[in-house]
Design an enzyme around this catalytic site. Structure first.
Site, PDB file in Angstrom:
ATOM      1  N   HIS A 239     -26.021 -10.766 -37.150  1.00 35.56           N
ATOM      2  CA  HIS A 239     -26.873 -10.815 -35.959  1.00 35.56           C
ATOM      3  C   HIS A 239     -26.678  -9.617 -35.044  1.00 35.56           C
ATOM      4  O   HIS A 239     -27.406  -9.455 -34.066  1.00 35.56           O
ATOM      5  CB  HIS A 239     -26.648 -12.124 -35.189  1.00 35.56           C
ATOM      6  CG  HIS A 239     -25.315 -12.223 -34.509  1.00 35.56           C
ATOM      7  ND1 HIS A 239     -24.238 -12.873 -35.064  1.00 35.56           N
ATOM      8  CD2 HIS A 239     -24.893 -11.764 -33.308  1.00 35.56           C
ATOM      9  CE1 HIS A 239     -23.208 -12.823 -34.223  1.00 35.56           C
ATOM     10  NE2 HIS A 239     -23.576 -12.145 -33.160  1.00 35.56           N
ATOM     11  N   ASP A 267     -24.699 -14.847 -41.854  1.00 31.36           N
ATOM     12  CA  ASP A 267     -24.425 -14.002 -40.695  1.00 31.36           C
ATOM     13  C   ASP A 267     -23.424 -12.925 -41.106  1.00 31.36           C
ATOM     14  O   ASP A 267     -22.263 -12.937 -40.712  1.00 31.36           O
ATOM     15  CB  ASP A 267     -23.891 -14.823 -39.519  1.00 31.36           C
ATOM     16  CG  ASP A 267     -23.927 -14.030 -38.212  1.00 31.36           C
ATOM     17  OD1 ASP A 267     -24.429 -12.879 -38.218  1.00 31.36           O
ATOM     18  OD2 ASP A 267     -23.447 -14.543 -37.185  1.00 31.36           O
ATOM     19  N   GLY A 347     -19.440 -10.297 -27.208  1.00 35.04           N
ATOM     20  CA  GLY A 347     -18.850  -9.016 -27.589  1.00 35.04           C
ATOM     21  C   GLY A 347     -17.847  -9.138 -28.711  1.00 35.04           C
ATOM     22  O   GLY A 347     -17.523  -8.157 -29.378  1.00 35.04           O
ATOM     23  N   SER A 349     -18.415 -10.873 -31.405  1.00 39.67           N
ATOM     24  CA  SER A 349     -19.136 -11.049 -32.660  1.00 39.67           C
ATOM     25  C   SER A 349     -18.795  -9.955 -33.663  1.00 39.67           C
ATOM     26  O   SER A 349     -18.723  -8.779 -33.314  1.00 39.67           O
ATOM     27  CB  SER A 349     -20.645 -11.030 -32.413  1.00 39.67           C
ATOM     28  OG  SER A 349     -21.113 -12.276 -32.001  1.00 39.67           O
ATOM     29  N   SER A 364     -18.791 -15.092 -36.000  1.00 35.75           N
ATOM     30  CA  SER A 364     -20.232 -15.316 -35.893  1.00 35.75           C
ATOM     31  C   SER A 364     -20.605 -15.823 -34.503  1.00 35.75           C
ATOM     32  O   SER A 364     -21.287 -15.154 -33.751  1.00 35.75           O
ATOM     33  CB  SER A 364     -20.694 -16.311 -36.959  1.00 35.75           C
ATOM     34  OG  SER A 364     -22.049 -16.658 -36.774  1.00 35.75           O
TER      35      SER A 364
END
Length: 395
Positions: A239, A267, A347, A349, A364
């Protein structure tokens, strides 16, 4: 980031400033991971080699353990991780799942009632605890696959097979259980097989963030964290960017390009590296904990401890709560995720989940934060490596 450092000390100072993005930046950093020295009495054990002081400190902080207890738990988890594939093969069709029990320090293996006495004895002789349950893993996985085909409303957070509960667990957001769409979903899910409904505090969200100066990498106006170095680049969350999108580092310089990306459904993504950046097998502690070398990607069992590194909240630890969970984000469902009790914030991720020195996956999303707590999901790293034909960069 294009210059070649002349000594280790300034390199480490820079690395601590830029955080996890430094998985990609400097030559010679593979030697920068700080590991405990061998005991005076002899050769260090595998756990002593794999656990940095920083990792042990993080486990002491987040689990309330002494250093000796943290070392003992890591050693027990290492044994359980190595034993799990063998236990699955030994149980055969009677296999109903397994998990690490922190209290006993053993891998618990669930089997159905038709497991032979020889099978149960073999499992126990191998060092596992054995529990007899009603439903096999095959039946539970098939039930979950049927639930995966349903359209879930926003009030349903996700669902997964829980081997300890011997059921498919459907998580419903608090206050939404009486919603008509949620009730219809639960009714249809129960038609698929054994289902238990639980309540969770909030719906999951991804952990990307808008641009903030001084953080690891950017694509467009999104900031994310680097996961693990692979030969030719790094893996991260899907993402965070689409295939073809350019990626900039913490200093604004060009890193490379998203070569592959999938979200939702999955993801995960991988980014090629060039323009003076290159890869190293290190997860960094941002000065909070010592750096950790990556030596492989053996999958930790449910119940094992796990730690996460990200550009916003740095190092935090927790436990593996579930595997192969379907997470129902607002953008769509993501499958085959692993749920943890580790916190995260925007942040983080794409950042690293690691157990001992073994890479586990990339961050994720989740719910909560690192002040009040929460839960976070990661995409398993081995799935990403297999999908794109990548090789993990290991020490």
């Amino acid at each position: 980031m294009r210059r070649t450092p002349t000594s280790l000390t300034p390199v480490r100072r820079t690395l601590r400033h830029v955080g996890l993005a430094t998985l990609l930046v400097v030559g010679g950093l593979a030697a920068a991971g700080t590991l405990p020295a061998a005991a005076d009495s002899g050769t260090p054990t595998a756990t002593e080699e794999s656990a940095s002081p920083g990792l042990l400190d993080a486990m002491r902080r987040d689990f309330g353990l002494t250093r000796a207890q943290a070392e003992a738990r890591l050693a027990a988890e290492e044994r359980a991780t190595a034993l799990e594939p063998t236990a699955r093969r030994t149980a055969g069709a009677a296999y109903a799942g397994s998990w690490f029990d922190a209290d006993s320090g053993k891998l618990t293996v669930a089997v159905t009632a038709d497991a032979s006495g020889a099978t149960v004895r073999a499992l126990r002789d191998a060092g596992t605890a054995v529990r007899t349950v009603e439903h096999s893993a095959r039946r539970l996985d098939a039930a979950k696959a049927r639930v995966d085909r349903l359209d879930a409303p926003a009030g349903v957070s996700g669902w997964h097979v829980d081997p300890a509960a011997n059921s498919v667990v459907v998580d419903v957001v608090a206050g939404e259980r009486a919603d008509n769409d949620v009730q219809r979903f639960v009714d249809r899910a129960r038609e698929a097989g054994p289902v238990t409904v639980r309540t969770v505090a909030a719906a999951p969200e991804t952990f990307a963030a808008g641009t903030v100066g001084g953080d690891p990498y950017y694509t467009g106006n999104v900031r994310c964290s680097i996961g693990f170095s692979v030969h030719g680049g790094f893996v991260t969350a899907g993402h965070c960017g689409r295939a073809g999108a350019g990626v900039s580092g913490w200093d604004g310089s060009y890193i490379g390009t998203f070569q592959g990306s999938s979200f939702p459904d999955n993801d995960y993504a991988w980014v090629s590296v060039g323009s003076g950046w290159w890869t190293v097998p290190v997860v960094l502690g941002w000065g909070t904990v010592s750096d950790q070398l990556v030596r492989g990607s053996a999958e930790a069992p449910v119940g094992a401890s796990i730690c996460r590194s990200g550009s916003t909240t740095h190092w935090h630890c927790g436990t593996v709560l579930a595997k192969n969970e379907t997470v129902n984000y607002s953008q769509g469902a993501v499958h085959q995720m692993t749920k943890t009790s580790v916190c995260a914030e925007p942040g983080d991720s794409g950042g690293s989940f690691i157990s001992g020195d073994q890479a586990q996956g990339v961050t994720s999303g989740g719910w909560g934060n690192c002040s009040s707590g929460g839960q976070t999901w990661f995409q398993p790293v081995n799935e990403i490596l297999n999908r794109y034909g990548l090789t993990l960069h290991t020490a």
